[in-house]
Design an enzyme around this catalytic site. Structure first.
Site, PDB file in Angstrom:
ATOM      1  N   PHE A 163       0.441  -7.346  -4.204  1.00 24.75           N
ATOM      2  CA  PHE A 163       0.353  -8.030  -2.912  1.00 24.75           C
ATOM      3  C   PHE A 163      -1.067  -8.597  -2.775  1.00 24.75           C
ATOM      4  O   PHE A 163      -1.933  -8.378  -3.635  1.00 24.75           O
ATOM      5  CB  PHE A 163       0.667  -7.053  -1.768  1.00 24.75           C
ATOM      6  CG  PHE A 163      -0.351  -5.942  -1.606  1.00 24.75           C
ATOM      7  CD1 PHE A 163      -1.392  -6.061  -0.701  1.00 24.75           C
ATOM      8  CD2 PHE A 163      -0.270  -4.794  -2.375  1.00 24.75           C
ATOM      9  CE1 PHE A 163      -2.340  -5.040  -0.564  1.00 24.75           C
ATOM     10  CE2 PHE A 163      -1.207  -3.770  -2.244  1.00 24.75           C
ATOM     11  CZ  PHE A 163      -2.253  -3.902  -1.331  1.00 24.75           C
ATOM     12  N   GLY A 164      -1.289  -9.309  -1.700  1.00 23.72           N
ATOM     13  CA  GLY A 164      -2.630  -9.807  -1.377  1.00 23.72           C
ATOM     14  C   GLY A 164      -3.255 -10.613  -2.507  1.00 23.72           C
ATOM     15  O   GLY A 164      -2.655 -11.550  -3.039  1.00 23.72           O
ATOM     16  N   LYS A 191       0.842  -1.209   0.000  1.00 21.96           N
ATOM     17  CA  LYS A 191       0.000   0.000   0.000  1.00 21.96           C
ATOM     18  C   LYS A 191       0.872   1.253   0.000  1.00 21.96           C
ATOM     19  O   LYS A 191       0.584   2.229  -0.688  1.00 21.96           O
ATOM     20  CB  LYS A 191      -0.887   0.029   1.247  1.00 21.96           C
ATOM     21  CG  LYS A 191      -2.015  -0.976   1.253  1.00 21.96           C
ATOM     22  CD  LYS A 191      -2.882  -0.756   2.481  1.00 21.96           C
ATOM     23  CE  LYS A 191      -4.021  -1.753   2.535  1.00 21.96           C
ATOM     24  NZ  LYS A 191      -4.939  -1.499   3.663  1.00 21.96           N
ATOM     25  N   ASP A 233      -8.456   1.332   4.635  1.00 25.47           N
ATOM     26  CA  ASP A 233      -8.921  -0.043   4.786  1.00 25.47           C
ATOM     27  C   ASP A 233      -9.524  -0.483   3.462  1.00 25.47           C
ATOM     28  O   ASP A 233     -10.240   0.277   2.814  1.00 25.47           O
ATOM     29  CB  ASP A 233      -9.944  -0.159   5.910  1.00 25.47           C
ATOM     30  CG  ASP A 233     -10.054  -1.603   6.369  1.00 25.47           C
ATOM     31  OD1 ASP A 233      -9.029  -2.167   6.797  1.00 25.47           O
ATOM     32  OD2 ASP A 233     -11.146  -2.188   6.273  1.00 25.47           O
TER      33      ASP A 233
END
Ligand code: IMP
Length: 190
Positions: A143-144, A13, A66
């Site tokens: 990512f993720g 992020k 978030d």
């Protein structure tokens, strides 16, 4: 150069924020102090609770963010549970849950909420990116859930794109667009 303090432990992020905001004249610095991610029903609530916790600790303006992946065929799961599901099931586990789901039933969206705490006032900026869950993991970037998410209008997964390409289409990139608009004009957000 204006400094933006980004409260996050997620280096993915942080890198995306820097790629997006750096060229626009913002220096993004990381605060790794963290905050408890309370289980809430919406991203907005998680972000607001995060701000409450960080505001007691930091003596400056800051942002936190978030995000979550909402899969239609799974009735919006993992949604606010995305971090936990990514840690436990991962991309492979998500693909297993989608086993047998045909191409036209694999719609999903990423959502991101940026919370900006400025002189005691809270502003929220939301970005959404529609797409679909691929049938296999592709790409080594990001990512993720990036290797299994293909944004609408592209054939590549987010993990197959460079940061600037992902930022141009992504939920986070869109939320940052609104944030920057606000910083420039002092408008929008809610
Ligand atoms: P959180 O905002 O850190 O709670 O993020 C929730 C989870 O959603 C992360 O741990 C990732 O697994 C996933 N996620 C959020 N944003 C992205 C993204 O841009 N790409 C891929 N996965 C993401």
């Amino acid at each position: 150069m204006r400094t933006i303090v980004f409260v996050t432990g997620n280096t993915g992020k942080l890198a995306e924020a820097r790629a997006k905001l750096g060229p626009l004249g913002f220096d993004v610095t990381q605060d790794k102090g963290g905050y408890p991610e309370l289980q809430c029903d919406s991203l907005e609530e998680v972000a607001k609770e995060g701000v409450r916790a960080v505001a007691g600790r930091l003596d400056c303006d800051f942002i936190l963010e978030d995000a979550g992946l909402f899969v239609d065929a799974l009735h919006g799961f993992p949604g606010v549970y995305s971090a936990y599901v990514n840690k436990t099931l991962g991309c492979e586990g998500l693909l297993k849950l989608m086993d047998g789901t045909p191409e036209n039933g694999r719609a999903a969206r990423f959502e991101a909420v940026i919370a900006y705490y400025e002189k005691g006032t809270l502003k929220l900026f939301k970005g959404v990116c529609h797409g679909r869950i691929s049938d296999s993991m592709r790409g080594g970037g990001g990512f993720g859930f990036d290797p299994v998410f293909v944004p609408t209008g592209d054939d590549r997964s987010f993990a197959e794109m460079c940061k600037n390409e992902k930022n141009a289409a992504s939920h986070r990139g869109r939320a940052f667009d609104q944030f920057v608009e606000y910083l420039k004009n002092g408008q929008s957000g809610h």
